[in-house]
Design an enzyme around this catalytic site. Structure first.
Site, mmCIF file in Angstrom:
data_model
loop_
_atom_site.group_PDB
_atom_site.id
_atom_site.type_symbol
_atom_site.label_atom_id
_atom_site.label_comp_id
_atom_site.label_asym_id
_atom_site.label_seq_id
_atom_site.Cartn_x
_atom_site.Cartn_y
_atom_site.Cartn_z
ATOM 1 N N HIS A 120 16.284 -11.264 -7.979
ATOM 2 C CA HIS A 120 15.184 -11.428 -9.263
ATOM 3 C C HIS A 120 14.396 -10.421 -9.211
ATOM 4 C CE1 HIS A 120 12.159 -13.036 -11.934
ATOM 5 N NE2 HIS A 120 12.975 -14.040 -12.179
ATOM 6 N N ILE A 142 13.638 -12.741 -18.387
ATOM 7 C CA ILE A 142 13.803 -14.220 -18.350
ATOM 8 C C ILE A 142 14.945 -14.502 -17.306
ATOM 9 C CG2 ILE A 142 15.584 -14.107 -20.143
ATOM 10 C CD1 ILE A 142 14.844 -16.995 -20.796
ATOM 11 N N SER A 143 14.830 -15.102 -16.378
ATOM 12 C CA SER A 143 15.660 -15.102 -15.163
ATOM 13 C C SER A 143 16.881 -15.687 -15.675
ATOM 14 C CB SER A 143 15.294 -16.287 -14.126
ATOM 15 O OG SER A 143 14.080 -15.631 -13.468
ATOM 16 N N ALA A 144 18.152 -15.472 -14.722
ATOM 17 C CA ALA A 144 19.267 -16.272 -15.056
ATOM 18 C C ALA A 144 19.420 -17.640 -15.305
ATOM 19 C CB ALA A 144 20.419 -15.754 -13.987
ATOM 20 N N ARG A 156 18.465 -22.464 -24.727
ATOM 21 C CA ARG A 156 18.039 -20.889 -24.233
ATOM 22 C C ARG A 156 18.118 -19.934 -25.210
ATOM 23 N NH1 ARG A 156 17.895 -17.854 -19.298
ATOM 24 N NH2 ARG A 156 18.987 -15.865 -19.470
#
Length: 283
Positions: free
Chosen positions: A16, A117-119, A93
């Protein structure tokens, strides 16, 4: 000084970071030397699952709907509870990203200001780790709330009798996250007041609504901020990445006597939890 117990746990790699574009799984058998040598490469990635079988959970062409994204997370045992599945299905999402065509791919996406934005699988993992502390009526703090996506999921899980608070130090992101939430299934919670996003230094938490049953931190701290421990309710849980080059996603449980137990859930790579100025410089 807070007394604590450290418990070692799973050893899997996730990544990340601040800039992104593509997610490519990498073997978890990397040595520290090898990891250090490719660390500049990792700085280009964010929210990426690193497994021994070098494959993504799903390819960009195989997914285009939010429900199908959640089903894939369930199929790969990332989402294991009905409550988390329902929250992720309810909060689309696609509402929280600019490129909706790529919204449901298991990959991070840039949101500007040197953050992403994270996975989806990273969000799912954190929701699962906090699930028992996100029951209706509970209080949750989301530090580094970014687009507002995870804060919205939290709000859906704790309901109108609970409270979900996001803290983000980039005012422009706070403004855009509020618009995102208004366009999502979490809009009623925002209007009713059980969901709010504030401009602030997340390292200091948000004392107004403390103590919290759950605290999530979306950036890596060199050490766990004392303010977050103080604002965690006895019996509550904090999920936070800790470290610099080598980072662990730590699960912090606060005991009834005020002491904390810390478990390393997995190895990760996150952007640093830092000041607004340092983030904008890309430090």
């Amino acid at each position: 000084m807070i007394p604590f117990t450290l418990v070692a746990c799973n050893f899997r790699y996730y990544a990340h970071s601040s800039s992104l574009s593509h997610s490519s799984p990498i073997s978890s058998s990397l040595s520290h030397t090898a990891f250090a040598s490719i660390e500049p490469f990792f700085s280009l990635l964010t929210g990426i699952f690193l497994s021994q079988k070098m494959k993504q959970f799903w390819s960009p062409s195989s997914i285009n709907k939010n429900k199908a994204m959640v089903e894939n997370l369930q199929n790969h045992d990332i989402v294991t509870s009905d409550e988390v599945a329902k929250a992720m299905e309810a909060v689309d999402r696609g509402v929280f990203v600019t490129d909706r065509s790529s919204a449901y791919v298991d990959s991070p996406m840039s949101i500007g200001y040197n953050v992403t934005i994270s996975a989806p699988h990273m969000h799912a993992m954190c929701l699962q780790l906090l699930e028992k502390h996100l029951k209706p009526g509970m209080r949750v703090l989301d530090v580094g709330s970014g687009t507002g996506y995870l804060t919205a999921c939290f709000a859906v899980m704790v309901g109108t009798e609970g409270r979900a608070i996001g803290v983000e130090h980039i005012p422009e992101l706070v403004a855009s996250s509020v618009k995102n939430i208004e366009a999502s299934a979490a809009s009623p919670f925002l209007k009713e007041g059980s969901l709010a996003v504030h401009v602030g230094d997340g390292r200091q938490g948000w004392a107004e609504f403390a103590p919290y049953d759950a605290i999530h931190v979306g950036a890596a701290a060199p050490e766990i901020p004392e303010a977050l421990i103080d604002q965690l309710k006895p019996g509550g849980r904090l999920v936070i990445p800790v470290g610099n080059i080598f980072q662990d996603l730590q699960v912090v449980d606060k005991n009834s006597d005020g002491s904390v137990s810390i478990k390393n859930e997995t190895s990760v790579r996150y952007v640093p939890l830092t000041s607004r100025e340092a983030q904008l410089r890309g430090d």
